[in-house]
Design an enzyme around this catalytic site. Sequence first.
Site, PDB file in Angstrom:
ATOM      1  N   HIS A  48     -29.725 -41.070 -35.339  1.00  0.00           N
ATOM      2  CA  HIS A  48     -30.816 -41.712 -34.604  1.00  0.00           C
ATOM      3  C   HIS A  48     -31.112 -43.063 -35.237  1.00  0.00           C
ATOM      4  O   HIS A  48     -30.865 -43.274 -36.432  1.00  0.00           O
ATOM      5  CB  HIS A  48     -32.099 -40.869 -34.651  1.00  0.00           C
ATOM      6  CG  HIS A  48     -32.029 -39.596 -33.877  1.00  0.00           C
ATOM      7  ND1 HIS A  48     -32.527 -38.405 -34.369  1.00  0.00           N
ATOM      8  CD2 HIS A  48     -31.531 -39.312 -32.653  1.00  0.00           C
ATOM      9  CE1 HIS A  48     -32.322 -37.450 -33.474  1.00  0.00           C
ATOM     10  NE2 HIS A  48     -31.722 -37.976 -32.434  1.00  0.00           N
ATOM     11  N   CYS A 104     -39.156 -38.512 -39.053  1.00  0.00           N
ATOM     12  CA  CYS A 104     -38.796 -37.450 -38.107  1.00  0.00           C
ATOM     13  C   CYS A 104     -39.982 -36.546 -37.813  1.00  0.00           C
ATOM     14  O   CYS A 104     -40.093 -35.985 -36.717  1.00  0.00           O
ATOM     15  CB  CYS A 104     -37.654 -36.592 -38.667  1.00  0.00           C
ATOM     16  SG  CYS A 104     -36.041 -37.396 -38.656  1.00  0.00           S
ATOM     17  N   GLU A 160     -33.312 -38.883 -26.714  1.00  0.00           N
ATOM     18  CA  GLU A 160     -33.739 -38.308 -27.993  1.00  0.00           C
ATOM     19  C   GLU A 160     -35.163 -38.704 -28.370  1.00  0.00           C
ATOM     20  O   GLU A 160     -35.578 -38.525 -29.509  1.00  0.00           O
ATOM     21  CB  GLU A 160     -32.759 -38.730 -29.091  1.00  0.00           C
ATOM     22  CG  GLU A 160     -31.325 -38.277 -28.842  1.00  0.00           C
ATOM     23  CD  GLU A 160     -31.110 -36.795 -29.126  1.00  0.00           C
ATOM     24  OE1 GLU A 160     -31.501 -36.329 -30.210  1.00  0.00           O
ATOM     25  OE2 GLU A 160     -30.535 -36.095 -28.265  1.00  0.00           O
TER      26      GLU A 160
END
Length: 448
Positions: free
Chosen positions: A250, A371, A174
């Site tokens: 995450h 993000c 990721e």
Amino acid sequence: MKSYEVNFDGLVGPTHNYGGLSYGNVASQSNSQQSSNPKEAALQGLAKMKALMEMGFQQGVLAPQERPDVAALRNLGFSGTDAQVIEQAAKQAMPLLVASCSASSMWVANAATVSPSADTADGRVHFTAANLNCKYHRSIEHPTTSRVLGAMFADQKHFAHHAALPAVAQFGDEGAANHTRFCREYGEAGVEFFVFGRSAFDTRYPAPQKYPARQTLEASQAVARLHGLSDDGVVYAQQNPSVIDQGVFHNDVIAVGNGEALFYHEDAFEGTEQMLAELTTKLTKCGGNFKAICVPRSKVSVEDAVRSYLFNSQLLSRADGSMLLIVPQECQNNERVWQYLQELTSSGGLIREVKVFDLKQSMQNGGGPACLRLRVALNETELAAVNPGVIMTPPLYGTLTQWVDKHYRDRMTETDLADPQLLLECRTALDELTQILKLGAVYPFQIN
């Protein structure tokens, strides 16, 4: 030689919509199928970039993906003209059309993992595009991501690019959302901190029960090998499975690090004490002084952390040695989180100021300030070798806001995604964008 941490923020794409595609991301699922505003989303992101630039931080921009992804739909059996492909998908498999229109590439913390030249064996900055294979709508991103990063960081003397890891569950990757780097100075050797949710092969590690653990230990280890990192410069840590099951998909939803500091929730990790000791020891060998800032659950619950995205913030170093925390407006709206932040900044500790940004459009789709940015540590020579078209300046900000005003819709629903005209609008916009950012041909429609 001076060195910098440059934040490359993702430019929100023209098809920004609330598809509810990300199982395990509470905000994404909670706002599924609501009407979104792509124009507002892009302008909110650009406003954050401009503000950081004006505060003296090095700021860049990372282009979005081509959406709808007609090629991906063709690979799934839809055929005919581009308009016919979209029409067929809308009638036969609307979820696939929604996935092909996702603007999730705006969250460029997932674009790649980056290791600076001070850490790598060959003295170059290394990039590995993330395969994002846990979710279909994100797994289709990495080919374009690789081309865009290659156009931004093209000088092979300074930059090395690696293809995404094999797109299988054992190597779920990721990107930088599960990677942090600690160092005394950005141009000096540091310690790279890889956080994983599960191990594909080692059953000793506990796994979450409700939501998927997206990052594997094996993927993190593979990236470290590809980047030529030394064992003394790497620490691996596991996310607490119970917080993954509470919506921490995450690590950057429960912890953020920068420089010598790690700002994290008490429940973020498995084996926290051992992990902190290893980080302290290894950073000390690099000449650093590791500092851990733990947010106790008695002050901020995991639920409040997820709702507010307290940890999905940007932790930025200032010239006086203090740190600035960039948070979304949702932190201010949460009484317990905001009270904690007031106590934190008034305590005389490392984090002395908080700045709040309205990123509602991104937040409602499941992504906050952290993000939206990919951090790249560069020395002066490397920064000079970056494509200058992607470095934020006042003229570029003005050009991009005009570009958004010209090309973006101010409303997007699932019905709008089925409009063939949307594809033409997006391609026209992106063709112009590649000229603005001096990227060359990076999109499939420009290449094929």
